[in-house]
Scaffold this motif. Structure first.
Motif, mmCIF file in Angstrom:
data_model
loop_
_atom_site.group_PDB
_atom_site.id
_atom_site.type_symbol
_atom_site.label_atom_id
_atom_site.label_comp_id
_atom_site.label_asym_id
_atom_site.label_seq_id
_atom_site.Cartn_x
_atom_site.Cartn_y
_atom_site.Cartn_z
ATOM 1 N N THR A 170 0.859 -1.193 0.000
ATOM 2 C CA THR A 170 0.000 0.000 0.000
ATOM 3 C C THR A 170 0.886 1.231 0.000
ATOM 4 N N VAL A 171 0.454 2.241 -0.740
ATOM 5 C CA VAL A 171 1.196 3.477 -0.811
ATOM 6 C C VAL A 171 0.235 4.640 -0.623
ATOM 7 N N ILE A 172 0.639 5.697 0.074
ATOM 8 C CA ILE A 172 -0.155 6.911 0.272
ATOM 9 C C ILE A 172 0.626 8.067 -0.319
ATOM 10 N N ILE A 173 -0.047 8.825 -1.219
ATOM 11 C CA ILE A 173 0.573 9.985 -1.852
ATOM 12 C C ILE A 173 -0.005 11.225 -1.182
ATOM 13 N N PRO A 174 0.780 12.047 -0.514
ATOM 14 C CA PRO A 174 0.247 13.182 0.241
ATOM 15 C C PRO A 174 -0.188 14.331 -0.677
ATOM 16 N N CYS A 175 -1.248 15.062 -0.199
ATOM 17 C CA CYS A 175 -1.666 16.305 -0.878
ATOM 18 C C CYS A 175 -2.601 17.053 0.081
ATOM 19 N N SER A 176 -2.267 18.291 0.503
ATOM 20 C CA SER A 176 -3.112 19.074 1.413
ATOM 21 C C SER A 176 -2.946 20.555 1.090
ATOM 22 N N PHE A 177 -4.024 21.317 1.468
ATOM 23 C CA PHE A 177 -4.048 22.750 1.166
ATOM 24 C C PHE A 177 -4.448 23.520 2.413
ATOM 25 N N SER A 178 -4.198 24.789 2.336
ATOM 26 C CA SER A 178 -4.750 25.738 3.313
ATOM 27 C C SER A 178 -5.400 26.882 2.526
ATOM 28 N N GLY A 179 -6.479 27.421 3.132
ATOM 29 C CA GLY A 179 -7.154 28.532 2.452
ATOM 30 C C GLY A 179 -8.124 28.100 1.380
ATOM 31 N N LEU A 180 -8.604 26.859 1.493
ATOM 32 C CA LEU A 180 -9.591 26.421 0.500
ATOM 33 C C LEU A 180 -10.927 27.123 0.773
ATOM 34 N N SER A 181 -11.587 27.521 -0.258
ATOM 35 C CA SER A 181 -12.923 28.120 -0.139
ATOM 36 C C SER A 181 -13.977 27.053 -0.437
ATOM 37 N N GLY A 182 -15.166 27.411 -0.202
ATOM 38 C CA GLY A 182 -16.226 26.444 -0.445
ATOM 39 C C GLY A 182 -16.396 26.093 -1.906
ATOM 40 N N SER A 183 -15.914 26.952 -2.743
ATOM 41 C CA SER A 183 -16.053 26.691 -4.175
ATOM 42 C C SER A 183 -14.871 25.910 -4.739
ATOM 43 N N ASP A 184 -13.806 25.704 -3.916
ATOM 44 C CA ASP A 184 -12.626 24.988 -4.418
ATOM 45 C C ASP A 184 -12.927 23.503 -4.535
ATOM 46 N N VAL A 185 -12.412 22.911 -5.643
ATOM 47 C CA VAL A 185 -12.563 21.481 -5.900
ATOM 48 C C VAL A 185 -11.162 20.877 -6.042
ATOM 49 N N VAL A 186 -10.844 19.834 -5.235
ATOM 50 C CA VAL A 186 -9.535 19.145 -5.286
ATOM 51 C C VAL A 186 -9.678 17.951 -6.215
ATOM 52 N N VAL A 187 -8.786 17.852 -7.213
ATOM 53 C CA VAL A 187 -8.849 16.810 -8.237
ATOM 54 C C VAL A 187 -7.540 16.004 -8.231
ATOM 55 N N TRP A 188 -7.660 14.609 -8.215
ATOM 56 C CA TRP A 188 -6.499 13.697 -8.358
ATOM 57 C C TRP A 188 -6.522 13.084 -9.746
ATOM 58 N N GLU A 189 -5.334 13.143 -10.421
ATOM 59 C CA GLU A 189 -5.195 12.534 -11.740
ATOM 60 C C GLU A 189 -4.008 11.574 -11.706
ATOM 61 N N GLY A 190 -4.106 10.531 -12.490
ATOM 62 C CA GLY A 190 -3.023 9.562 -12.468
ATOM 63 C C GLY A 190 -3.008 8.696 -13.709
ATOM 64 N N PRO A 191 -2.174 7.627 -13.679
ATOM 65 C CA PRO A 191 -2.024 6.768 -14.850
ATOM 66 C C PRO A 191 -3.317 6.008 -15.124
ATOM 67 N N PRO A 192 -3.463 5.720 -16.376
ATOM 68 C CA PRO A 192 -2.545 6.108 -17.458
ATOM 69 C C PRO A 192 -2.894 7.493 -17.987
ATOM 70 N N GLY A 219 -8.065 20.384 5.030
ATOM 71 C CA GLY A 219 -7.557 20.501 3.669
ATOM 72 C C GLY A 219 -6.704 19.333 3.242
ATOM 73 N N GLU A 220 -6.850 18.118 3.894
ATOM 74 C CA GLU A 220 -6.031 16.960 3.567
ATOM 75 C C GLU A 220 -6.772 16.054 2.596
ATOM 76 N N PHE A 221 -6.184 15.861 1.415
ATOM 77 C CA PHE A 221 -6.764 15.013 0.373
ATOM 78 C C PHE A 221 -5.692 14.014 -0.101
ATOM 79 N N ASN A 222 -5.232 13.168 0.800
ATOM 80 C CA ASN A 222 -4.183 12.191 0.473
ATOM 81 C C ASN A 222 -4.789 11.014 -0.281
ATOM 82 N N LEU A 223 -4.026 10.519 -1.306
ATOM 83 C CA LEU A 223 -4.499 9.416 -2.140
ATOM 84 C C LEU A 223 -3.834 8.123 -1.669
#
Length: 685
Positions: free
Chosen positions: A41-63, A90-94
């Motif tokens: 198992t692997v976890i890829i980190p991704c987090s933000f600060s200052g997200l607004s209600g209109s912000d959308v976090v998107v994960w893209e990957g292979p292929p 603001g934590e959206f880890n994959l």
């Protein structure tokens, strides 16, 4: 349809970012590249600060960076993926479970109002099932041949990198190939020419997938076996051994496979008497005949054979050829006489010549530029070698030839008229002449043979070994005895002669007159003292001692007369005192006559090493007589006065009836010294 939806979600997110403008979000954790083993198992980190209600976090990957999730929603095709972490922070880890090879690739995490970040790469590691496979080098290879080694990997992801090592040294691989379909890679190592040094070398192929923390490199090794011909190293090329001891000759052989060693001696077709033991050859009780060059031959069927040589040097004491003559006869006056002493030994002996019972040495061969009679004697050939006792062999050099008369061929002497003269010829010869002939050649050229029967002539001869001395004494020399005196010596080899010119001079009485007057004065003085002493005694002034009556008075005996007072004096000068002159001349210089060489001792010859060859004349008389002043009277002063007094007081002794007179050697004086007891007398040799 799904691709279409992802396309519009992406544009909507971008639009939201443009609309938000000043309220942009900021990454607090950006995705990081990582490697993961297949099935973990692997976890890829991704987090933000200052997200607004209109912000959308998107994960893209292979292929090809397809959308995996928006916000916390993951598309159904990614059932092993999920968003983990505290969304409110603001934590959206994959998270990806049971990772497969297809999960490997690039991943991107974005927010509507956040700036884009770098992509992260996930590498999925599928370990190799085993070490790489090796081919080539399974059998021994002959030196000088080429060797090709091949290394091929088996499976694994990513495909490993293959490297060849010689020990720890990296080797350059050739012909590296990648089999994409089979997921294999191969690398060849070519050795163009094998050397003996390559035998036993361990060649290793290492397959490395590049992630040592997750999977270790795999390696396979091959030991190279090289057959090479024998090479021979001789640890002791030269062996020195004393005759009678044992010798061990050794050749150190390096070969693969092992070689068989055999021995032989150069120039000797016969079998050796020693014992061959592997790489050594043993000789017991060696003799000088065992010396030589020994060769060892090593053969292991790989050409060429190996060879080595050992020189056996047998040491033995010096040895002189017994065929050398014990006596050698050589002619006097011969030029360039050579006598060689043949000797051998190991080490080569140093050969020198020495005259017996002396410390004078000559090089070998013994060489005389000109032979003389004084060279006759016993000579020793001496051979010396380091570590051994010297050996000697004697030979006697017998010098023969015509007579040789010592001194110059001619000389001159003077004598007072009416005086006496004594002439001497010392002859050296082998064989000796029967006699020495004396001849007088007067001033008119008329020759007369002289003999002892002649009036006022006395001839005395003495012989010893190779020498003889002849002296002639002529008394009352007058005009008829003035001229040239010749002494001649003849033997079977020839004749030699010497000329002595005798000239007359006027008599000089003054020295004797002075002596007589002085003696008379002394006599008168002594008589007066004696008379005074007697008168004083009789008067009782001195010596007032009374002797008993009848005591006999023993008169004091007179001292013995001196030897010279009893000698017959011949010749009379103007004062009536007899006169005698004796002369000697050696090598052109008037000197005291040397002692006869009857003992034949080398020390009396006076020959030295440097002068043996080059010097033509050396004083043959002893050092003691040579250093004594001419005419020196060795008597103590008291004895001289006493004997002189007695000589004056005693009457002269009459001469012998036959008129003969013999003189002692100490009475001989130089030509230029006049004996005060015999004025005008001299002697010449």
């Amino acid at each position: 349809m799904a691709a279409y939806v992802r396309f519009w979600w992406g544009h909507l997110a971008l639009l939201a970012v443009l609309i938000s403008g000043a309220n942009a979000a900021v990454y607090t954790a950006v995705p990081q590249s990582t490697a993961v083993l297949k099935g973990s198992t692997v976890i890829i980190p991704c987090s933000f600060s200052g997200l607004s209600g209109s912000d959308v976090v998107v994960w893209e990957g292979p292929p090809n960076f397809r959308t995996i999730a928006t916000g916390r929603t993951v598309f159904k095709s990614y059932h092993r993926h999920r968003i983990v972490g505290d969304v409110s922070r603001g934590e959206f880890n994959l998270e990806i479970r049971r990772v497969t090879l297809e999960d490997g690739g690039g991943y991107r995490c974005t927010a509507s109002s956040a700036d884009a970040s770098d992509d992260a790469t996930v590498t999925v590691i599928d370990p190799m099932p085993g070490p790489p496979e090796l081919t080539g080098g399974e059998y021994p290879v002959t030196a000088g041949s080429e060797l090709m080694l091949r290394c091929r990997s088996r499976g694994g992801h990513p495909v490993p990198t293959l490297s060849w090592y010689n020990g720890t040294h990296l080797q350059k691989s050739t012909n590296v190939k990648l089999d994409v379909d089979g997921g294999r890679v191969s690398a060849n190592l070519a050795i163009s020419r094998l050397e003996k040094w390559d035998n036993g070398v361990n060649m290793t192929c290492v397959a490395d997938q590049g992630f040592p923390k997750l999977v270790q490199p795999r390696a396979a090794s091959r030991t190279i076996r090289v057959n090479y011909p024998p090479s021979v190293l001789v640890p002791e090329p030269s062996v020195h051994i004393i005759e009678g001891a044992s010798a061990n000759l050794t050749c150190a052989v390096d070969s693969n496979p092992s070689a068989i060693v055999s021995w032989r001696r150069h120039g000797d077709p016969l079998p050796l008497k020693g014992i061959e033991s592997g790489q050594s050859f043993l000789l017991s009780k060696v003799s000088r005949h065992d010396a030589g060059v020994y060769q060892c031959t090593a053969d292991n069927s790989v050409s060429p054979p190996g060879y080595g040589t050992v020189t056996l040097d047998v040491l033995y004491p010096p040895w002189i050829d017994p065929a050398m003559d014990e006596k050698v006869t050589v002619l006097n006056a011969q030029d360039d006489f050579t006598l060689e002493c043949l000797a051998e030994g190991k080490p080569k002996p140093t050969v020198k010549w020495r005259r017996k019972d002396t410390s004078l040495y000559w090089e070998n061969p013994l060489r005389f530029h000109r032979v003389r009679y004084d060279l006759q004697g016993t000579y020793e050939c001496i051979a010396t070698s380091q570590g051994f006792k010297e050996v000697k062999r004697q030979t006697f050099i017998d010098v023969v030839g015509k007579p040789h008369i010592r001194g110059s061929a001619s000389t001159t002497a003077t004598v007072a008229r009416g005086g006496a003269i004594r002439l001497v010829c010392d002859v050296v010869a082998d064989p000796l002449p029967n006699r020495v002939k004396w001849v007088l050649r007067n001033n008119e050229g008329i020759e007369e043979d002289l003999s002892s029967v002649d009036e006022d002539v006395e001839i005395i001869e003495t012989k010893a070994d190779q020498e003889m001395s002849s002296s002639i004494t002529v008394k009352n020399v007058g005009n008829d005895r003035e001229g040239t005196y010749l002494c001649k010596a003849t033997n079977m080899f020839g004749t030699a002669h010497r000329e002595i010119q005798v000239d007359l001079t006027a008599a000089s009485p003054q020295p004797m007159t002075i002596i007589v007057v002085s003696v008379l004065a002394v006599v008168v003085l002594v008589a007066m003292l004696t008379l005074s002493f007697i008168i004083a005694v009789r008067k009782g002034w001195i010596c007032d001692q009374k002797f008993p009556a009848g005591t006999p008075m023993t008169p004091r005996p007179m001292p013995p007369a001196p030897k010279y007072a009893k000698k017959t004096r011949t010749g009379t000068n103007d004062s009536g005192v007899e006169d005698l002159m004796e002369l000697q001349e050696l090598d052109g210089t008037l000197k005291p006559r040397p002692p006869p060489r009857a003992d034949k001792e080398w020390t009396s010859v006076g020959l030295s090493y440097p002068g043996l060859v080059h010097s033509s004349s050396l004083p043959p008389y002893s050092t003691v007589e040579r250093d004594r002043p001419d005419g020196e009277d060795t008597r103590p002063p008291s004895r001289i006065i006493e004997e002189d007094w007695q000589a004056v007081m005693e009457p002269p002794v009459p001469p012998p009836k036959d008129g003969a007179r013999r003189l002692l050697r100490k009475d001989i004086a130089r030509l230029d010294v006049v004996d005060e007891r015999q004025p005008g007398s001299c002697e010449i040799f």
